[in-house]
Design a protein around this motif. Structure first.
Motif, short mmCIF file in Angstrom:
data_model
loop_
_atom_site.label_atom_id
_atom_site.label_comp_id
_atom_site.label_asym_id
_atom_site.label_seq_id
_atom_site.Cartn_x
_atom_site.Cartn_y
_atom_site.Cartn_z
N UNK A 1 33.73 53.79 35.12
CA UNK A 1 33.47 53.54 33.70
C UNK A 1 34.29 54.48 32.81
N UNK A 2 34.36 55.75 33.18
CA UNK A 2 35.14 56.71 32.39
C UNK A 2 36.63 56.36 32.43
N UNK A 3 37.11 55.97 33.59
CA UNK A 3 38.52 55.58 33.74
C UNK A 3 38.82 54.37 32.86
N UNK A 4 37.95 53.37 32.93
CA UNK A 4 38.16 52.15 32.15
C UNK A 4 38.08 52.43 30.65
N UNK B 1 37.57 37.31 26.70
CA UNK B 1 36.34 37.91 26.17
C UNK B 1 36.01 39.23 26.89
N UNK B 2 36.90 40.22 26.84
CA UNK B 2 36.73 41.43 27.62
C UNK B 2 35.59 42.32 27.11
N UNK B 3 34.95 42.98 28.02
CA UNK B 3 33.95 44.00 27.71
C UNK B 3 33.92 44.99 28.86
N UNK B 4 33.45 46.17 28.57
CA UNK B 4 33.34 47.20 29.61
C UNK B 4 32.38 46.72 30.70
N UNK B 5 31.24 46.17 30.29
CA UNK B 5 30.23 45.75 31.25
C UNK B 5 30.75 44.68 32.22
N UNK B 6 31.38 43.63 31.68
CA UNK B 6 31.87 42.57 32.56
C UNK B 6 33.02 43.05 33.44
N UNK C 1 35.27 44.80 38.70
CA UNK C 1 36.03 45.84 39.40
C UNK C 1 35.25 46.45 40.55
N UNK C 2 33.93 46.53 40.41
CA UNK C 2 33.12 47.10 41.49
C UNK C 2 33.06 46.17 42.70
N UNK C 3 33.26 44.88 42.48
CA UNK C 3 33.23 43.91 43.58
C UNK C 3 34.61 43.62 44.15
N UNK D 1 41.60 44.89 42.54
CA UNK D 1 41.65 45.07 41.09
C UNK D 1 41.31 46.51 40.71
N UNK D 2 40.33 47.07 41.38
CA UNK D 2 39.97 48.47 41.12
C UNK D 2 41.14 49.39 41.44
N UNK D 3 41.84 49.10 42.53
CA UNK D 3 43.00 49.91 42.92
C UNK D 3 44.08 49.85 41.84
N UNK D 4 44.30 48.69 41.26
CA UNK D 4 45.30 48.56 40.19
C UNK D 4 44.90 49.38 38.97
N UNK D 5 43.63 49.36 38.64
CA UNK D 5 43.13 50.14 37.50
C UNK D 5 43.31 51.63 37.78
#
Length: 74
Positions: free
Chosen positions: A16-19, A43-48, A53-55, A59-63
Protein backbone atom coordinates in the motif's frame (compact mmCIF):
# COMPACT_ATOMS: atom_id res chain seq x y z
CA UNK A 1 18.44 -8.59 10.48
CA UNK A 2 19.44 -11.34 8.12
CA UNK A 3 21.77 -10.76 5.20
CA UNK A 4 18.91 -11.44 2.80
CA UNK A 5 16.79 -8.66 4.31
CA UNK A 6 19.73 -6.27 4.53
CA UNK A 7 19.97 -6.37 0.74
CA UNK A 8 16.21 -6.16 0.13
CA UNK A 9 15.39 -2.59 -0.93
CA UNK A 10 11.70 -3.14 -0.18
CA UNK A 11 12.20 -4.41 3.36
CA UNK A 12 9.76 -2.67 5.69
CA UNK A 13 7.63 -1.24 2.86
CA UNK A 14 4.03 -2.32 2.50
CA UNK A 15 2.45 -2.76 -0.91
CA UNK A 16 0.00 0.00 0.00
CA UNK A 17 2.82 2.44 0.82
CA UNK A 18 4.60 1.60 -2.43
CA UNK A 19 1.43 2.09 -4.46
CA UNK A 20 0.58 5.36 -2.72
CA UNK A 21 4.03 6.76 -3.47
CA UNK A 22 3.86 5.71 -7.12
CA UNK A 23 0.39 7.24 -7.56
CA UNK A 24 1.50 10.46 -5.88
CA UNK A 25 4.59 10.65 -8.11
CA UNK A 26 3.16 9.51 -11.48
CA UNK A 27 -0.61 9.80 -11.15
CA UNK A 28 -2.99 7.08 -12.34
CA UNK A 29 -2.80 7.88 -16.08
CA UNK A 30 1.00 7.67 -16.23
CA UNK A 31 1.10 4.66 -13.94
CA UNK A 32 -1.40 2.93 -16.22
CA UNK A 33 0.83 3.70 -19.19
CA UNK A 34 3.98 2.39 -17.52
CA UNK A 35 2.28 -0.76 -16.15
CA UNK A 36 -0.53 -1.80 -18.44
CA UNK A 37 -3.06 -3.40 -16.14
CA UNK A 38 -6.76 -2.59 -16.02
CA UNK A 39 -6.87 -1.69 -12.34
CA UNK A 40 -4.67 1.34 -13.14
CA UNK A 41 -6.61 2.37 -16.25
CA UNK A 42 -10.28 1.59 -15.62
CA UNK A 43 -11.73 3.47 -12.62
CA UNK A 44 -8.53 3.15 -10.56
CA UNK A 45 -8.44 3.16 -6.78
CA UNK A 46 -5.93 2.10 -4.16
CA UNK A 47 -8.32 -0.49 -2.76
CA UNK A 48 -9.08 -2.23 -6.07
CA UNK A 49 -5.45 -2.09 -7.14
CA UNK A 50 -4.25 -3.63 -3.87
CA UNK A 51 -6.78 -6.42 -4.19
CA UNK A 52 -5.53 -7.25 -7.69
CA UNK A 53 -1.84 -6.88 -6.90
CA UNK A 54 -2.06 -9.12 -3.84
CA UNK A 55 -3.50 -11.92 -5.99
CA UNK A 56 -1.33 -11.43 -9.08
CA UNK A 57 2.39 -11.99 -8.55
CA UNK A 58 3.58 -10.78 -11.99
CA UNK A 59 1.72 -7.47 -11.59
CA UNK A 60 3.06 -6.95 -8.08
CA UNK A 61 6.59 -7.59 -9.37
CA UNK A 62 6.14 -4.91 -12.04
CA UNK A 63 4.97 -2.41 -9.42
CA UNK A 64 7.90 -3.24 -7.13
CA UNK A 65 10.38 -3.00 -10.02
CA UNK A 66 9.01 0.41 -11.04
CA UNK A 67 9.23 1.58 -7.44
CA UNK A 68 12.89 0.53 -7.22
CA UNK A 69 13.78 2.05 -10.60
CA UNK A 70 12.09 5.33 -9.68
CA UNK A 71 14.68 5.73 -6.90
CA UNK A 72 12.26 5.90 -3.98
CA UNK A 73 14.45 3.35 -2.26
CA UNK A 74 17.04 4.92 -0.02
Amino acid sequence: MTQQQANNPLHGKTLEAILNELVAYYGWPELGTRIRINCFNDNPSIKSSLKFLRKTEWARKKVEDLYISTSFVK
